[in-house]
Write a protein that holds these residues in place. Structure first.
Motif, PDB file in Angstrom:
ATOM      1  N   TRP A 288       0.849  -1.204   0.000  1.00  0.00           N
ATOM      2  CA  TRP A 288       0.000   0.000   0.000  1.00  0.00           C
ATOM      3  C   TRP A 288       0.887   1.257   0.000  1.00  0.00           C
ATOM      4  N   LEU A 289       1.870   1.283   0.891  1.00  0.00           N
ATOM      5  CA  LEU A 289       2.743   2.466   0.972  1.00  0.00           C
ATOM      6  C   LEU A 289       3.482   2.685  -0.343  1.00  0.00           C
ATOM      7  N   LYS A 290       3.971   1.600  -0.931  1.00  0.00           N
ATOM      8  CA  LYS A 290       4.710   1.705  -2.184  1.00  0.00           C
ATOM      9  C   LYS A 290       3.806   2.262  -3.282  1.00  0.00           C
ATOM     10  N   ALA A 291       2.596   1.734  -3.371  1.00  0.00           N
ATOM     11  CA  ALA A 291       1.685   2.210  -4.411  1.00  0.00           C
ATOM     12  C   ALA A 291       1.331   3.678  -4.191  1.00  0.00           C
ATOM     13  N   CYS A 292       1.153   4.080  -2.929  1.00  0.00           N
ATOM     14  CA  CYS A 292       0.815   5.484  -2.639  1.00  0.00           C
ATOM     15  C   CYS A 292       1.910   6.437  -3.107  1.00  0.00           C
ATOM     16  N   ARG A 293       3.139   5.990  -3.003  1.00  0.00           N
ATOM     17  CA  ARG A 293       4.257   6.835  -3.430  1.00  0.00           C
ATOM     18  C   ARG A 293       4.127   7.253  -4.889  1.00  0.00           C
ATOM     19  N   GLU A 294       3.398   6.433  -5.657  1.00  0.00           N
ATOM     20  CA  GLU A 294       3.282   6.698  -7.091  1.00  0.00           C
ATOM     21  C   GLU A 294       1.969   7.414  -7.428  1.00  0.00           C
ATOM     22  N   ILE A 295       1.220   7.838  -6.409  1.00  0.00           N
ATOM     23  CA  ILE A 295      -0.069   8.498  -6.629  1.00  0.00           C
ATOM     24  C   ILE A 295       0.029   9.917  -6.077  1.00  0.00           C
ATOM     25  N   PRO A 296       0.025  10.913  -6.944  1.00  0.00           N
ATOM     26  CA  PRO A 296       0.340  12.278  -6.490  1.00  0.00           C
ATOM     27  C   PRO A 296      -0.583  12.792  -5.389  1.00  0.00           C
ATOM     28  N   TRP A 297      -1.868  12.447  -5.441  1.00  0.00           N
ATOM     29  CA  TRP A 297      -2.788  13.031  -4.465  1.00  0.00           C
ATOM     30  C   TRP A 297      -2.767  12.326  -3.116  1.00  0.00           C
ATOM     31  N   ARG A 298      -2.090  11.162  -3.041  1.00  0.00           N
ATOM     32  CA  ARG A 298      -1.979  10.475  -1.743  1.00  0.00           C
ATOM     33  C   ARG A 298      -0.863  11.124  -0.937  1.00  0.00           C
ATOM     34  N   ARG A 299      -1.161  11.547   0.273  1.00  0.00           N
ATOM     35  CA  ARG A 299      -0.155  12.202   1.112  1.00  0.00           C
ATOM     36  C   ARG A 299       0.520  11.167   2.012  1.00  0.00           C
ATOM     37  N   ASP A 300       1.789  11.385   2.254  1.00  0.00           N
ATOM     38  CA  ASP A 300       2.531  10.461   3.124  1.00  0.00           C
ATOM     39  C   ASP A 300       1.903  10.380   4.512  1.00  0.00           C
ATOM     40  N   ILE A 301       1.914   9.183   5.061  1.00  0.00           N
ATOM     41  CA  ILE A 301       1.415   8.984   6.420  1.00  0.00           C
ATOM     42  C   ILE A 301       2.585   8.675   7.350  1.00  0.00           C
ATOM     43  N   ALA A 302       2.284   8.597   8.632  1.00  0.00           N
ATOM     44  CA  ALA A 302       3.332   8.267   9.606  1.00  0.00           C
ATOM     45  C   ALA A 302       3.802   6.830   9.380  1.00  0.00           C
ATOM     46  N   SER A 303       5.040   6.590   9.724  1.00  0.00           N
ATOM     47  CA  SER A 303       5.610   5.265   9.538  1.00  0.00           C
ATOM     48  C   SER A 303       4.958   4.247  10.470  1.00  0.00           C
ATOM     49  N   LEU A 304       4.960   3.021  10.007  1.00  0.00           N
ATOM     50  CA  LEU A 304       4.554   1.893  10.854  1.00  0.00           C
ATOM     51  C   LEU A 304       5.794   1.463  11.624  1.00  0.00           C
ATOM     52  N   ASN A 305       5.785   1.676  12.929  1.00  0.00           N
ATOM     53  CA  ASN A 305       6.957   1.371  13.754  1.00  0.00           C
ATOM     54  C   ASN A 305       6.736   0.091  14.535  1.00  0.00           C
ATOM     55  N   ILE A 306       7.625  -0.857  14.310  1.00  0.00           N
ATOM     56  CA  ILE A 306       7.526  -2.156  14.981  1.00  0.00           C
ATOM     57  C   ILE A 306       8.748  -2.346  15.857  1.00  0.00           C
ATOM     58  N   LEU A 307       8.528  -2.421  17.161  1.00  0.00           N
ATOM     59  CA  LEU A 307       9.624  -2.635  18.110  1.00  0.00           C
ATOM     60  C   LEU A 307       9.618  -4.090  18.536  1.00  0.00           C
ATOM     61  N   LEU A 308      10.653  -4.815  18.116  1.00  0.00           N
ATOM     62  CA  LEU A 308      10.755  -6.237  18.443  1.00  0.00           C
ATOM     63  C   LEU A 308      11.705  -6.437  19.606  1.00  0.00           C
ATOM     64  N   THR A 309      11.214  -7.126  20.618  1.00  0.00           N
ATOM     65  CA  THR A 309      12.103  -7.439  21.728  1.00  0.00           C
ATOM     66  C   THR A 309      11.753  -8.846  22.214  1.00  0.00           C
ATOM     67  N   SER A 310      12.198  -9.205  23.417  1.00  0.00           N
ATOM     68  CA  SER A 310      12.073 -10.607  23.837  1.00  0.00           C
ATOM     69  C   SER A 310      12.646 -11.461  22.723  1.00  0.00           C
ATOM     70  N   THR A 311      13.890 -11.185  22.404  1.00  0.00           N
ATOM     71  CA  THR A 311      14.493 -11.700  21.181  1.00  0.00           C
ATOM     72  C   THR A 311      15.004 -13.122  21.333  1.00  0.00           C
ATOM     73  N   VAL A 312      15.443 -13.625  20.197  1.00  0.00           N
ATOM     74  CA  VAL A 312      15.904 -14.999  20.082  1.00  0.00           C
ATOM     75  C   VAL A 312      16.941 -15.372  21.135  1.00  0.00           C
ATOM     76  N   TRP A 313      17.814 -14.428  21.478  1.00  0.00           N
ATOM     77  CA  TRP A 313      18.942 -14.768  22.344  1.00  0.00           C
ATOM     78  C   TRP A 313      18.568 -14.813  23.809  1.00  0.00           C
ATOM     79  N   ARG A 314      17.396 -14.261  24.125  1.00  0.00           N
ATOM     80  CA  ARG A 314      17.016 -14.200  25.533  1.00  0.00           C
ATOM     81  C   ARG A 314      15.644 -14.823  25.753  1.00  0.00           C
ATOM     82  N   GLN A 315      15.541 -16.092  25.418  1.00  0.00           N
ATOM     83  CA  GLN A 315      14.278 -16.802  25.637  1.00  0.00           C
ATOM     84  C   GLN A 315      14.512 -17.883  26.680  1.00  0.00           C
ATOM     85  N   ASP A 316      15.066 -17.412  27.792  1.00  0.00           N
ATOM     86  CA  ASP A 316      15.524 -18.326  28.827  1.00  0.00           C
ATOM     87  C   ASP A 316      14.442 -19.299  29.282  1.00  0.00           C
TER      88      ASP A 316
END
Lengths: 796, 796
Positions: free
Chosen positions: B505-533
């Motif tokens: 969706w974001l990629k397609a919007c970039r090519e449509i002049p009347w579509r205005r940029d929106i805020a980024s989708l921010n994904i914070l990943l934690t509880s990671t692979v190395w610490r699954q005690d």
């Protein structure tokens, strides 16, 4: 309203049995707390000291006592009614419960003799839990009786339904956590009851464990009205029986009554009229989270609160000294001295409560499906081969051809009832419709006159939920049967995470001697990125294979057959294989055919090879290697070769086709991988390789980064450009079309000189012409549509 | 039972209005059929000929007339009650309906002046649909008024709920297809009503479109009893209003009555008591699939059957000639001559039915969220920096530190109400608990005394469904707000496919002049692979970033901050950015800190760099480059460097840390990429690079395969080995620990000679000792736990 509530306690249990059931439950709870905390002094023969406590306290208490309660009560009805029951633990992180249950019934010590039914074994049982070198904290493959680890939540019901298909006598008691119940896959899995055949399939008895809390939040289902909860499950088509409370003795009575009621309802359904959809019973067990554990710690409520989710009471050198005493009181509250004899063996009076032999849920052979696995009866796939009178002869659609093979596999195994096809309402769209000549889509909801291929009994399972298809199939495989999941390529990503968990399960099983190999999980991907003429960009993602290749090499296989005969050969191989995840990517639209059946078998057996008939480099090093993998890339590569051989006949071209993707990886990384010598022989050590690839181009680089000729490999593939357009234009948008491939060759071979420059200009003009043509005519130019391999190359 | 059925038709509509509404619907249906079939003769001014028909007939008819019906009726209530409504098309493949609706109301021609409201524009409108160079067949970004493409099914309700959060006056009319309703994500999304605040949030009005069929199967919800269906939705907490039938005039009356009823119920809820959970209305519209289309073709039932799913009537030179006449009859059945004037303009009497200006659903600014986007008020992230008195000073947990920053972002935007945090019951587990000092978890179901941080109004949205978290956030962002999704790393794969669709969706919007940029989708990943005690193997999968990097370079960003100050800097950057998907991978456990705030800002701004203080290669070429990315790999690398510098002090070592993963890729592939000169300056062109990487090692190879020094890059990372064990042992199992890293160096530097051989033997002994230690003690050796960077390196 049919409920078993505490207001009207039925006298199901004799006083003696009630006491024994409670004692058995206390024994399971004691073993569970022991697993969480103790490294020695397992029978509390001496006062508890810090040195008896593990240094790291890891595990989940909250769900555990409720699961012990359920397991204990299931034991009673299994014995009383001689039932064939397995236990699926949705909240599988309550591993201590399943370990305790299988230990008490004797299964655990049979599988792991070192964990014996005595004090020494008890000590080891406790120490190994959630401990380096020991066992995971979930209902993992290491746990006897488990087909469902429950590490990732959401799939318990789908697995359970898959397990009971074609197992008419089997009952899967599926504990669904109320946290898990919030996941999407679980929320739709309740609808599986619209597919089950009451005569030829078994029974799923869901037990919604409403303990009220997740990690730090309440659960939704625990915080709606009783009326809403009942409406929800009646709306899902179930008959909910409620068991609610916290007083153990009353709860034992209520649970026993509810189970008796459920078993009676199941019996009636199984012996009743098969032609209407039954309303199966389910149980809603509302009991406190962390039941029988500490009531309060440090001023915080623990029992009946989210704070009992993991280890509810910290005990170490740095915690308040009274915590040690609280733990000892907690452990002694179960009165271990009444439960175990002085050698640590469960008292004989209690041991007799457990079922015997394979009736024990931990020893039920369905939970180690490889034990029950029977080979499929397989027709000879060669007889479905299509004639290929000349290279590039028109095909019917590769999956369409494969459908006839699958149809006859269904026919030949109709009696064995051990093969099913799963798909999200796409089996026809994916052009496997031939299977419906042999069977129907299994469906138990209302049927109307204009419906097609719906029946109460059928080998095809379709629901518009990739999660359900995958979950059902996993459950079917894990209990020792065979199957195939057909899916649009882009949307298989919906089950990325389920694939992860299944691949991890398979990998872990490989390391457990008593786990027997099961049939492979076969995923047939079609409706691929290159042929999404009317669905466009949203339906274009060939990245599942990128996802798959990260898993263990001994588990995953990826095949890209270029035509129908190759697809037949690959499908035959995959359906015979064991303990893999096989991903097959194939086309469904009519497309050119390249290899006759003998050639296809030889090519697929090698997995990769030079197509001599398309190459002109015999007995010499080529100037360029044109490699391809996938049906559309193969077509574009051969079309490019035609152009090259016409316009630059002096070039020596070698065509390499890749069916088995892992051939590209080194043999040190994957057992299918080519060794460096063989790879270098195919791809040279210093010539340009123009590689047209079905998927994202970087995957080829990831597989070949450490090959000698790596820096000369130039890959074209899908680079996330697409919309509604013609099939050929899709290749143009991603610069994988025949013209770009030729230009790629010219760019890398300066010796093509002015002829090359001139040809390149012609091709660029051709691309401009093509773009104008399709925008005017809405279809590809005839010269593209009608292109054929030009040489007089009959297929032997 | 509150239903509006045909048995009691209320006289909601005047006869004139009824006729006009029906005419408007016919106009929309006419435009829809025109889009599917016509390339010329758009007003049927001459008899239909084959040359007027498109050469490829692509699109979906089945859902379209029902959606036209809904859109038309929504227009009436928007005008009548002056409502602020947007339209979400769950079955978005009914693109012709949304295009027709927005064209008739005038929006389409305002956005695309070339598609004018006249015969010429009509011709273009028809031709462009599902055509090369034209528009996709779905409710794609190209469609005004759409925030939901509907290509992949399942997310319409979650998007709708995200859209109404903090938009108290907004009503999202969400059409849910009964096919989509079978997906897991949709099945759980009905529970979103337990989170909505009736005063501070807006309203979702679901319209379940029960047209009965999917591609080739009936739908489940259409084949259960009316009682079950009603129970199901009442169980989900809704108040279903039923509109059922196929006779247009009676259906118009019923739909109008149901909508009036729904609007009145909504008004009462919005002005009523906010302290109890309301039972919101929803509409169940049971109408024939392919309504008003051909009844029968070639002896097959079409209207009211699955066969109307796509193009129901084939018309071409090779189909029976009567098909052309059937198509003409079908088109003329709508009486276009009554609807459009001779210039092709909608008749004035009908045009007035549409709302005006921004009340038109196609022009509602919420559907082009960038128009409404306001910057977040951001506290200075530097003030949350942690002191780092010496390299490797103990930390509090990187996400824990970041939680304080997020807390104050919540505080500073409390008034703007445009920032929310989403997570599947893991915000506390992920150690972002500081945010709960400033806000609560929004929750509208029952609250009990021991609950914590639940309130009717809160900035944190938690449900145990990654699908819901992602869907809500996407809907929130698409309507012009900001947010963050925090998730366990392994389980973010659950939304792989949703990420795909959003990135597309974001990629397609970039090519449509009347579509205005929106805020980024921010994904914070934690509880990671190395610490699954305590969760082990099922919770170990760092592959989401592998999945992300396949999407367009202009859309995706991946950050691996090595410590808390870097995480603060990265988080600040991401929350200010626009139109990306930012993935941040960070640790939650106390871990060593390396950079003071000024250094962190400088390092994160570059994204990659030499850590001079850890290197000893100043003013010369190093013998080896020790690269690292991610918190645990950074720790192990620095520990390895300590060993190397102690035992092999003559080695010149350069330490490179990577925060911004795309720095590794070439600048020609990604705008963040280093050019070859800069890359070679950092990594040399011929020295060994030992790279300790957070994720699967092959990702580094995929990103660097075309660098000069590629063949010398040796990557250690997660290779799918793990179980319940200590954090350090996890690195040992995957050979990414300090000892293996040192051995890797020795293996690649023959000049280390016998000293190297001796050291290697010592380290292998150490690994054996370590394994024994943890199996005995259940924790790592003190020398591992207490390791500190040894040099006297104060941080400036």
């Amino acid at each position: 309203m049919e409920t078993s509530t505490l207001n009207t306690p039925p006298a199901t249990l004799s006083s003696d049995l009630l006491q024994k059931i409670d004692a058995y439950w206390r024994a399971a709870n004691y073993l569970s707390v022991g697993q969480l905390y103790l490294r020695s002094n397992p029978l509390l023969k001496e006062p508890l000291k810090l040195q008896h406590i593990k240094s790291m306290l890891l595990g989940h208490w909250g769900t555990t006592p409720g699961q012990n309660f359920i397991y204990t009560h299931l034991n009673r009805v299994i014995k009383q009614y001689d039932l064939n029951v397995i236990y699926v633990s949705g909240p599988g992180h309550g591993g201590p419960a399943v370990v305790a249950g299988t230990y008490l019934e004797g299964t655990y010590s049979e599988v792991y003799p070192d964990i014996s039914q005595d004090e020494d074994g008890l000590g080891k049982l406790f120490t190994q839990f959630s401990y380096p070198g020991g066992i995971p904290s979930h209902a993992s493959p290491q746990t006897p009786g488990s087909i469902h680890e429950g590490g990732e939540l959401g799939y318990s019901l789908s697995h359970s339904f898959g397990a009971v298909l074609d197992n008419p006598d089997l009952i899967v008691a599926c504990v669904v956590g109320d946290g898990e119940a919030e996941t999407g896959p679980l929320a739709t899995a309740w609808h599986s009851n619209k597919f089950l055949n009451p005569i030829t399939d078994g029974t799923v008895l869901p037990i919604l464990h409403l303990n009220g809390y997740k990690i730090s939040n309440p659960t939704i289902l625990a915080r709606i009205t009783h009326q809403e909860l009942e409406q929800l499950f009646r709306g899902y088509g179930w008959n909910p029986l409620f068991v609610e409370g916290d007083e153990p003795m009353a709860m034992h009575e209520a649970m026993a009554a509810a189970l008796d009621d459920a078993i009676e309802q199941i019996r009636k359904i199984k012996t009743g009229d098969a032609h209407s959809r039954p309303r199966w019973p389910m149980i809603v067990l509302r009991s406190p989270k962390g039941w029988t554990g500490p009531k309060e710690v440090n001023g915080h409520k623990i029992e009946g609160n989210f704070r009992s989710h993991q280890v509810p009471l910290a005990v170490s050198a740095s915690t308040p000294p009274e915590h040690l005493q609280m733990l000892e009181n907690w452990l002694r509250s179960y009165h271990p001295e009444e439960l175990f004899d002085e050698n640590g063996k469960l008292s004989a009076g209690l041991a007799e409560l457990a079922p015997k032999g394979e009736r024990r849920m931990g020893a039920n052979p369905h939970t180690n499906g490889g034990q029950l696995l029977t080979d499929l009866r397989m027709p000879d796939f060669r007889q479905y081969g299509v004639p290929v009178p000349f290279r590039g002869a028109g095909g019917e659609g590769d999956t369409f051809v494969c459908g006839r093979f699958l149809r006859d596999i269904i026919r030949q195994n109709q009696h064995q009832r051990n093969f099913r096809i799963f798909g999200p309402d796409e089996t026809v769209s994916n052009r496997l419709d031939a299977v419906l000549e042999a069977t129907n889509r299994q469906w138990n909801a209302t049927v109307e006159p204009a419906d097609e291929f719906l029946a109460g009994d059928g080998r095809v399972m379709e629901m518009l939920s990739e999660h359900q298809c995958e979950g059902w199939l996993e459950g079917y495989l894990l209990t020792g049967r065979h199957g195939l999941f057909n899916c649009y390529e882009a949307f298989i990503h919906i089950i990325d995470s389920m694939f992860n968990q299944h691949a991890k399960w398979l990998k872990a099983c490989r390391e457990i001697p008593w786990r027997r190999d099961i049939a492979s999980l076969n995923i047939l991907l079609t409706s691929t990125v290159w042929r999404q003429d009317h669905n466009g960009f949203t339906h274009q993602d060939p990245g599942f294979i990128d996802h798959v290749v990260n898993k263990k090499a001994e588990i995953v296989r990826v095949y890209l057959p270029p035509d129908a005969n190759c697809l037949l050969s690959v499908t035959d191989h995959c359906l015979r294989s064991r303990h893999y995840v096989n991903v097959i990517v194939a086309g469904k639209h009519p497309a050119p055919q390249w290899l006759n059946m003998d050639e296809a078998v030889a090519h697929c057996t090698r997995g990769i090879g030079v197509w001599d008939w398309a190459s002109n480099d015999r007995n010499s090093e080529p100037d360029v290697v044109m490699a391809c993998s996938g049906d559309v890339p193969t077509l574009e590569t051969l079309a490019a070769v035609t152009i090259l051989r016409e316009h630059l006949p002096e070039l020596k071209i070698r065509v390499v086709n890749v069916v088995d993707l892992f051939k590209l990886e080194k043999n040190t990384e994957h057992t299918h991988g080519l060794n460096d010598h063989d790879f270098d022989t195919l791809f040279t050590t210093n010539k340009p390789v123009i590689f047209a690839f079905h998927g994202y181009p970087w995957l080829v680089h990831r597989l070949t980064y450490n090959r000698v000729n790596n820096s000369n490999i130039h890959v074209r593939g899908y680079k996330e450009e697409g919309t509604i357009t013609t099939s050929f234009d899709m290749t143009v948008l991603n610069e994988m079309d025949r013209f770009h491939l030729v230009m790629d060759v010219i760019d890398r071979l300066p010796q093509t000189g002015s002829k090359g420059v001139y040809l390149k200009q012609q091709l660029m003009d051709k691309l401009t012409e093509h773009k104008q043509y399709i925008c005017t005519n809405g279809k590809d130019m005839p010269e593209i549509l009608n292109w054929k391999w030009s040489e007089e190359t009959k297929t032997n």
